[in-house]
Design a protein around this motif. Sequence first.
Motif, PDB file in Angstrom:
ATOM      1  N   UNK A   1      60.502  93.782   5.818  1.00  0.00           N
ATOM      2  CA  UNK A   1      60.477  92.383   5.415  1.00  0.00           C
ATOM      3  C   UNK A   1      61.589  91.650   6.145  1.00  0.00           C
ATOM      4  N   UNK A   2      61.261  90.465   6.649  1.00  0.00           N
ATOM      5  CA  UNK A   2      62.241  89.656   7.368  1.00  0.00           C
ATOM      6  C   UNK A   2      62.289  88.260   6.760  1.00  0.00           C
ATOM      7  N   UNK A   3      63.509  87.779   6.567  1.00  0.00           N
ATOM      8  CA  UNK A   3      63.739  86.415   6.095  1.00  0.00           C
ATOM      9  C   UNK A   3      64.699  85.760   7.076  1.00  0.00           C
ATOM     10  N   UNK A   4      64.348  84.547   7.507  1.00  0.00           N
ATOM     11  CA  UNK A   4      65.222  83.792   8.399  1.00  0.00           C
ATOM     12  C   UNK A   4      65.735  82.568   7.649  1.00  0.00           C
ATOM     13  N   UNK A   5      67.045  82.355   7.728  1.00  0.00           N
ATOM     14  CA  UNK A   5      67.699  81.239   7.038  1.00  0.00           C
ATOM     15  C   UNK A   5      68.401  80.377   8.073  1.00  0.00           C
ATOM     16  N   UNK A   6      68.133  79.077   8.030  1.00  0.00           N
ATOM     17  CA  UNK A   6      68.833  78.145   8.892  1.00  0.00           C
ATOM     18  C   UNK A   6      69.940  77.468   8.096  1.00  0.00           C
ATOM     19  N   UNK A   7      71.033  77.200   8.784  1.00  0.00           N
ATOM     20  CA  UNK A   7      72.164  76.531   8.130  1.00  0.00           C
ATOM     21  C   UNK A   7      72.649  75.381   8.993  1.00  0.00           C
ATOM     22  N   UNK A   8      72.767  74.215   8.377  1.00  0.00           N
ATOM     23  CA  UNK A   8      73.433  73.093   9.027  1.00  0.00           C
ATOM     24  C   UNK A   8      74.918  73.396   8.913  1.00  0.00           C
TER      25      UNK A   8
END
Length: 171
Positions: A90-97
């Motif tokens: 399982x892969x989760x990608x999180x973007x952060x400002x």
Amino acid sequence: MEKKPCSSSLAVKTSHVLPPDTNYHGTLFGGTLMAHIDDVAAISAVRHCRKPVVTASTDSVDFIKPVKQGNSICVEAFVTWTHNTSMEVFVKAVTEDLLTGERNVCATAFLTFVAVDENLRPVPVPEVYPETESEKFLHEGAQLRAERRRERRAYSKDFANRFGTTYPWNK
């Protein structure tokens, strides 16, 4: 082989999204994110089995939020389920400002890897077991996802046979 917890395969990669990584809209190329996903998922699979692996399938990659230039992208992966020689990751990608600290899940995916020997022949992998509620949720749904992958693979093989290697396809 000794069973291993999902957490032992956790792999994380964080990158800064720079101008060469972005499209005309100033957002991360989908293919670039997919490359990050495959890379981190492969590391997770190798951590689990401690053998070379090959990517067997990538389930749909669902792009949920755009990743803007200047943001960071953090890709996390771990093994959720195993079969004889294969592992679901399982892969989760999180973007952060990075200026505001706002974080959003921007993509999720499931990938399947097969452990191989030096002749690229499949080899057995250790079983995996979940510990947290989230890991248990993913583990419990894995058998159904595996069945759907088998069905989709058969359908893809039919397409490959139907269309072959030449164009036009209707010859």
